[in-house]
Write an enzyme that holds these catalytic residues in place. Structure first.
Site, PDB file in Angstrom:
ATOM      1  N   ARG A   1      10.751  -1.532  11.183  1.00 23.21           N
ATOM      2  CA  ARG A   1       9.604  -1.137  12.012  1.00 23.21           C
ATOM      3  C   ARG A   1       9.427  -2.071  13.204  1.00 23.21           C
ATOM      4  O   ARG A   1       9.638  -3.275  13.074  1.00 23.21           O
ATOM      5  CB  ARG A   1       8.328  -1.151  11.154  1.00 23.21           C
ATOM      6  CG  ARG A   1       7.928   0.242  10.714  1.00 23.21           C
ATOM      7  CD  ARG A   1       6.846   0.234   9.685  1.00 23.21           C
ATOM      8  NE  ARG A   1       5.644  -0.495  10.071  1.00 23.21           N
ATOM      9  CZ  ARG A   1       4.536  -0.519   9.320  1.00 23.21           C
ATOM     10  NH1 ARG A   1       4.500   0.158   8.184  1.00 23.21           N
ATOM     11  NH2 ARG A   1       3.475  -1.202   9.707  1.00 23.21           N
TER      12      ARG A   1
ATOM     13  N   ARG B   1      11.588  -5.634   4.899  1.00 24.67           N
ATOM     14  CA  ARG B   1      11.360  -4.191   4.743  1.00 24.67           C
ATOM     15  C   ARG B   1      12.319  -3.356   5.606  1.00 24.67           C
ATOM     16  O   ARG B   1      12.617  -3.682   6.752  1.00 24.67           O
ATOM     17  CB  ARG B   1       9.926  -3.842   5.135  1.00 24.67           C
ATOM     18  CG  ARG B   1       9.701  -2.326   5.142  1.00 24.67           C
ATOM     19  CD  ARG B   1       8.268  -1.940   5.180  1.00 24.67           C
ATOM     20  NE  ARG B   1       7.548  -2.496   6.305  1.00 24.67           N
ATOM     21  CZ  ARG B   1       6.229  -2.443   6.421  1.00 24.67           C
ATOM     22  NH1 ARG B   1       5.505  -1.871   5.482  1.00 24.67           N
ATOM     23  NH2 ARG B   1       5.643  -2.977   7.465  1.00 24.67           N
TER      24      ARG B   1
ATOM     25  N   ARG C   1     -10.246   0.869   8.147  1.00 30.74           N
ATOM     26  CA  ARG C   1      -9.833  -0.495   8.456  1.00 30.74           C
ATOM     27  C   ARG C   1     -10.907  -1.256   9.225  1.00 30.74           C
ATOM     28  O   ARG C   1     -10.695  -2.409   9.594  1.00 30.74           O
ATOM     29  CB  ARG C   1      -8.602  -0.445   9.357  1.00 30.74           C
ATOM     30  CG  ARG C   1      -7.359  -0.914   8.668  1.00 30.74           C
ATOM     31  CD  ARG C   1      -6.307  -0.980   9.707  1.00 30.74           C
ATOM     32  NE  ARG C   1      -5.247  -0.138   9.286  1.00 30.74           N
ATOM     33  CZ  ARG C   1      -4.034  -0.586   8.955  1.00 30.74           C
ATOM     34  NH1 ARG C   1      -3.722  -1.799   9.066  1.00 30.74           N
ATOM     35  NH2 ARG C   1      -3.115   0.214   8.557  1.00 30.74           N
TER      36      ARG C   1
ATOM     37  N   ARG D   1      -1.226  -8.641  13.342  1.00 33.03           N
ATOM     38  CA  ARG D   1      -1.720  -7.703  12.317  1.00 33.03           C
ATOM     39  C   ARG D   1      -2.534  -8.438  11.262  1.00 33.03           C
ATOM     40  O   ARG D   1      -3.567  -7.945  10.811  1.00 33.03           O
ATOM     41  CB  ARG D   1      -0.535  -6.975  11.650  1.00 33.03           C
ATOM     42  CG  ARG D   1       0.031  -5.879  12.515  1.00 33.03           C
ATOM     43  CD  ARG D   1       1.464  -5.573  12.169  1.00 33.03           C
ATOM     44  NE  ARG D   1       1.639  -5.020  10.856  1.00 33.03           N
ATOM     45  CZ  ARG D   1       2.798  -5.038  10.188  1.00 33.03           C
ATOM     46  NH1 ARG D   1       3.870  -5.604  10.732  1.00 33.03           N
ATOM     47  NH2 ARG D   1       2.887  -4.498   9.007  1.00 33.03           N
TER      48      ARG D   1
ATOM     49  N   LYS E   1       0.835  -1.219   0.000  1.00 36.09           N
ATOM     50  CA  LYS E   1       0.000   0.000   0.000  1.00 36.09           C
ATOM     51  C   LYS E   1       0.866   1.264   0.000  1.00 36.09           C
ATOM     52  O   LYS E   1       0.661   2.177  -0.785  1.00 36.09           O
ATOM     53  CB  LYS E   1      -0.942   0.021   1.222  1.00 36.09           C
ATOM     54  CG  LYS E   1      -1.894  -1.151   1.291  1.00 36.09           C
ATOM     55  CD  LYS E   1      -2.820  -1.082   2.491  1.00 36.09           C
ATOM     56  CE  LYS E   1      -2.150  -1.177   3.846  1.00 36.09           C
ATOM     57  NZ  LYS E   1      -1.509  -2.471   4.133  1.00 36.09           N
TER      58      LYS E   1
HETATM   59  P1  AP5 Z   1       4.753  -1.572   1.920  1.00 33.70           P
HETATM   60  O1  AP5 Z   1       4.458  -0.726   0.732  1.00 33.70           O
HETATM   61  O2  AP5 Z   1       5.452  -0.967   3.084  1.00 33.70           O
HETATM   62  O3  AP5 Z   1       3.423  -2.356   2.379  1.00 33.70           O
HETATM   63  P2  AP5 Z   1       2.139  -1.845   3.153  1.00 33.70           P
HETATM   64  O4  AP5 Z   1       0.952  -2.482   2.527  1.00 33.70           O
HETATM   65  O5  AP5 Z   1       2.149  -0.376   3.271  1.00 33.70           O
HETATM   66  O6  AP5 Z   1       2.378  -2.561   4.530  1.00 33.70           O
HETATM   67  P3  AP5 Z   1       2.234  -2.008   6.028  1.00 33.70           P
HETATM   68  O7  AP5 Z   1       2.988  -2.971   6.884  1.00 33.70           O
HETATM   69  O8  AP5 Z   1       2.600  -0.571   6.113  1.00 33.70           O
HETATM   70  O9  AP5 Z   1       0.714  -2.183   6.252  1.00 33.70           O
HETATM   71  P4  AP5 Z   1       0.002  -2.205   7.605  1.00 33.70           P
HETATM   72  O10 AP5 Z   1      -1.396  -2.066   7.168  1.00 33.70           O
HETATM   73  O11 AP5 Z   1       0.308  -3.396   8.433  1.00 33.70           O
HETATM   74  O12 AP5 Z   1       0.657  -0.995   8.428  1.00 33.70           O
HETATM   75  P5  AP5 Z   1       0.249   0.523   8.661  1.00 33.70           P
HETATM   76  O13 AP5 Z   1       1.458   1.329   8.722  1.00 33.70           O
HETATM   77  O14 AP5 Z   1      -0.839   0.912   7.739  1.00 33.70           O
HETATM   78  O15 AP5 Z   1       5.611  -2.823   1.364  1.00 33.70           O
HETATM   79  C1  AP5 Z   1       6.080  -3.840   2.236  1.00 33.70           C
HETATM   80  C2  AP5 Z   1       7.444  -4.341   1.726  1.00 33.70           C
HETATM   81  O16 AP5 Z   1       7.282  -4.916   0.426  1.00 33.70           O
HETATM   82  C3  AP5 Z   1       8.489  -3.212   1.536  1.00 33.70           C
HETATM   83  O17 AP5 Z   1       9.736  -3.708   1.897  1.00 33.70           O
HETATM   84  C4  AP5 Z   1       8.441  -2.891   0.042  1.00 33.70           C
HETATM   85  O18 AP5 Z   1       9.700  -2.436  -0.416  1.00 33.70           O
HETATM   86  C5  AP5 Z   1       8.080  -4.239  -0.561  1.00 33.70           C
HETATM   87  N1  AP5 Z   1       7.223  -4.115  -1.753  1.00 33.70           N
HETATM   88  C6  AP5 Z   1       6.073  -3.389  -1.842  1.00 33.70           C
HETATM   89  N2  AP5 Z   1       5.528  -3.503  -3.071  1.00 33.70           N
HETATM   90  C7  AP5 Z   1       6.373  -4.331  -3.759  1.00 33.70           C
HETATM   91  C8  AP5 Z   1       6.334  -4.842  -5.085  1.00 33.70           C
HETATM   92  N3  AP5 Z   1       5.362  -4.532  -5.932  1.00 33.70           N
HETATM   93  N4  AP5 Z   1       7.329  -5.675  -5.469  1.00 33.70           N
HETATM   94  C9  AP5 Z   1       8.334  -5.994  -4.617  1.00 33.70           C
HETATM   95  N5  AP5 Z   1       8.416  -5.551  -3.349  1.00 33.70           N
HETATM   96  C10 AP5 Z   1       7.445  -4.723  -2.922  1.00 33.70           C
HETATM   97  O19 AP5 Z   1      -0.393   0.449  10.119  1.00 33.70           O
HETATM   98  C11 AP5 Z   1       0.428   0.178  11.221  1.00 33.70           C
HETATM   99  C12 AP5 Z   1      -0.390   0.135  12.483  1.00 33.70           C
HETATM  100  O20 AP5 Z   1      -1.014   1.410  12.718  1.00 33.70           O
HETATM  101  C13 AP5 Z   1      -1.543  -0.871  12.520  1.00 33.70           C
HETATM  102  O21 AP5 Z   1      -1.113  -2.167  12.856  1.00 33.70           O
HETATM  103  C14 AP5 Z   1      -2.431  -0.246  13.598  1.00 33.70           C
HETATM  104  O22 AP5 Z   1      -1.901  -0.468  14.877  1.00 33.70           O
HETATM  105  C15 AP5 Z   1      -2.299   1.249  13.299  1.00 33.70           C
HETATM  106  N6  AP5 Z   1      -3.306   1.709  12.347  1.00 33.70           N
HETATM  107  C16 AP5 Z   1      -3.057   2.240  11.116  1.00 33.70           C
HETATM  108  N7  AP5 Z   1      -4.193   2.566  10.503  1.00 33.70           N
HETATM  109  C17 AP5 Z   1      -5.206   2.243  11.351  1.00 33.70           C
HETATM  110  C18 AP5 Z   1      -6.622   2.330  11.281  1.00 33.70           C
HETATM  111  N8  AP5 Z   1      -7.225   2.816  10.197  1.00 33.70           N
HETATM  112  N9  AP5 Z   1      -7.336   1.914  12.344  1.00 33.70           N
HETATM  113  C19 AP5 Z   1      -6.746   1.438  13.445  1.00 33.70           C
HETATM  114  N10 AP5 Z   1      -5.394   1.309  13.582  1.00 33.70           N
HETATM  115  C20 AP5 Z   1      -4.642   1.708  12.534  1.00 33.70           C
HETATM  116 MG    MG Z   2       2.318   0.969   4.864  1.00 33.14          MG
END
Ligand code: AP5
Ligand code: MG
Length: 210
Positions: free
Chosen positions: A155, A122, A88, A166, A13
């Site tokens: 992270r 990552r 979410r 997660r 994402k």
């Molecule tokens: P990356 O692009 O970082 O993936 P991502 O989908 O953004 O993964 P996240 O871990 O950030 O998602 P998440 O939903 O768990 O965390 P968030 O920060 O939103 O890519 C991942 C890896 O793959 C990287 O190394 C990248 O280089 C590689 N990659 C990507 N695309 C690729 C491709 N096409 N080919 C090859 N490699 C690739 O949330 C964190 C925390 O915040 C949650 O757990 C929760 O506690 C809180 N939170 C956030 N939003 C909410 C909400 N709405 N409600 C409640 N709590 C929330």
């Molecule tokens: Mg992310």
């Protein structure tokens, strides 16, 4: 354009949103990034959510909805946005419909095996937030950001236990949104496998066929 990005942890994402934000000139709003900034700055919100994020649980809806509501009122969000990681839960999606409804919901689809590979490899720049992967997108110099020279870090929630939590939170609380947005004819599936450029090309194809 007002775009919501759905998809499990590690689906890509943030990587996709960074690219789309640059190309479309829309702000990339990631609730995860907003929470991590609050933790880094030791704000009262940061103190409330620090342990929740580290453990991989979801932050309560009231806090999350309030944060997004304020962010969407900023002038740069007036003409559209890319929401990464929000909504979410169903109550969050209902709140967004009231505040400022999404026009397009992209569901980044990836297999569980790929999720683990992506999260375990990552690294993120502490300074500018650029996302790397030790195998698929390594930096030119070990541990150093190509873009700004900042230090790369892992992270706190990219550990096996938090990843499991997660994924469970995603399945229980977030995946029902696929059906929810599907029922409203807003959902577009996007294959998350492949290089970032191929994922973006698939998105451009979606835009052309709209
Ligand atoms: P990356 O692009 O970082 O993936 P991502 O989908 O953004 O993964 P996240 O871990 O950030 O998602 P998440 O939903 O768990 O965390 P968030 O920060 O939103 O890519 C991942 C890896 O793959 C990287 O190394 C990248 O280089 C590689 N990659 C990507 N695309 C690729 C491709 N096409 N080919 C090859 N490699 C690739 O949330 C964190 C925390 O915040 C949650 O757990 C929760 O506690 C809180 N939170 C956030 N939003 C909410 C909400 N709405 N409600 C409640 N709590 C929330
Ligand atoms: Mg992310």
């Amino acid at each position: 354009m007002k775009i919501v990005l759905l998809g499990p942890p590690g689906a890509g994402k943030g990587t996709f949103a960074a690219q789309a934000s640059k190309r479309l000139g829309l702000p990339h709003i990631s609730t995860g990034d907003l929470f991590r900034a609050a933790i880094k700055n030791e704000t009262s919100l940061g103190k409330k959510v620090k342990d929740i994020l580290a453990n991989g649980l979801l932050v309560p809806d009231e806090l999350t909805i309030g944060l997004v509501k304020d962010r969407l009122l900023q002038p740069d969000a007036a003409d559209g946005w890319i929401l990464d990681g929000f909504p979410r839960t169903i109550p969050q999606a209902e709140a967004l419909q009231e505040i400022n409804p999404a026009e397009l919901v992209l569901n980044l689809e990836v297999d569980d095996g790929l999720i683990l590979q992506r999260l375990m490899g990552r690294r993120i720049c502490r300074n500018c937030g650029k996302i790397y992967h030790m195998v698929t997108m390594p930096p030119k110099r070990d541990g150093i950001c190509d873009a700004c020279g900042g230090e790369l870090y892992t992270r706190s929630d990219d550990q096996e236990d938090s990843i499991k939590t997660r994924l469970a939170a995603y399945r229980e609380q977030t995946e029902p949104l696929v059906q929810w947005y599907g029922d409203r004819n807003l959902l577009i599936p996007l294959r998350g496998k492949g290089t970032p450029d191929s994922v973006y090309a698939a998105f451009e194809e979606v835009l052309r066929n709209r």
